[in-house]
Enzyme design. Structure first.
Site, PDB file in Angstrom:
ATOM      1  N   CYS B  32       0.865  -1.180   0.000  1.00  0.00           N
ATOM      2  CA  CYS B  32       0.000   0.000   0.000  1.00  0.00           C
ATOM      3  C   CYS B  32       0.902   1.230   0.000  1.00  0.00           C
ATOM      4  O   CYS B  32       1.624   1.484   0.958  1.00  0.00           O
ATOM      5  CB  CYS B  32      -0.892  -0.041   1.243  1.00  0.00           C
ATOM      6  SG  CYS B  32      -1.479   1.542   1.821  1.00  0.00           S
ATOM      7  N   CYS B  35       0.563   4.032   2.676  1.00  0.00           N
ATOM      8  CA  CYS B  35       1.010   3.567   4.000  1.00  0.00           C
ATOM      9  C   CYS B  35       2.464   3.968   4.230  1.00  0.00           C
ATOM     10  O   CYS B  35       2.881   4.223   5.359  1.00  0.00           O
ATOM     11  CB  CYS B  35       0.865   2.049   4.116  1.00  0.00           C
ATOM     12  SG  CYS B  35      -0.852   1.479   4.042  1.00  0.00           S
TER      13      CYS B  35
END
Lengths: 120, 107
Positions: B32, B35
């Site tokens: 991700c 993130c």
């Protein structure tokens, strides 16, 4: 302990397919990659990994109860419906020029991607 | 990796729900992109609120039970727990000020 160390990368073949898709799609939609190319690299690796595992590039920036079912449903397969309809990519792969995090690139090399994801 | 401790399905109850101070939980996933951006912000928050707020991380791929229990969809999702209850939530890569202002409400 759960760390990123054991996370496996995608196949070279899928990574190259998704890399080319990302470049082409950014240019076609007038969107740009993130100022931090590490974000772009990680997302492309994640899409390619899902293509290997599920047969479809399911968005890696969401949690799913059932990844197989979601891939079959296709809503979150890249480019997802919110991206196609409203240019909304919460994964920050495709950013509109007015986004604070948008960079100036629409290209990223295979080696650049692996340069980031080899250490993730 | 960051300084914040990783919490799992099996340690969540003890580390988060039974904590005596408010807890900021960073739900993340390995591939991700955003993130990556929020991780250093979360680490700065951990330093800034040291002693007042506990900061932990949950890998949603490895800990699907907790991710499902709290209906995690978009990642990263940052949740604040106090007294065993979820009291607030911030979704996406947010600026540090947004996060610290949200946390201040629960001190």
């Amino acid at each position: 302990m759960n760390t990123q160390d054991k996370t496996t990368q995608a196949s070279d073949k899928s990574l190259e397919v998704l890399r080319q898709f990302a470049e082409t799609y950014a240019k076609r939609t007038d969107t740009y990659f993130c100022v931090d190319p590490g974000v772009t690299a990680v997302v492309i690796e994640g899409l390619a990994k899902h293509k290997d595992d599920l047969g479809a590039p399911l968005c890696p920036c969401r949690h799913y109860e059932d990844k197989e079912a979601e891939a079959a449903a296709a809503y979150w397969n890249c480019p997802c419906v919110p991206m196609r309809e409203r240019k909304e990519c919460h994964c920050m792969l495709f950013l509109t020029p007015d986004n604070d995090f948008a960079g100036e690139q629409q290209d990223i090399s295979f080696d650049d991607i692996r340069g980031f994801t080899n250490h993730s | 990796m960051s300084a914040a401790a990783q919490v799992t399905d099996s340690t969540f109850d003890q580390e988060v729900l039974q904590s005596e101070v408010p807890v900021l939980v960073d739900f993340w996933a390995p591939w991700c992109g955003p993130c990556r951006m929020v991780a250093p912000v979360v680490d700065e928050i951990a330093a800034q609120f040291e002693g007042k707020v506990k900061v932990v991380k949950v890998n949603t791929d490895d800990n699907p039970s907790i991710a499902s229990k709290y209906a995690i969809r978009s990642i990263p999702t940052l949740m604040i727990f106090k007294g065993g209850q979820r009291v607030d939530m911030v979704v996406g890569a947010v600026p540090k000020t947004t996060l610290s202002n949200t946390l201040e409400k629960y001190l």
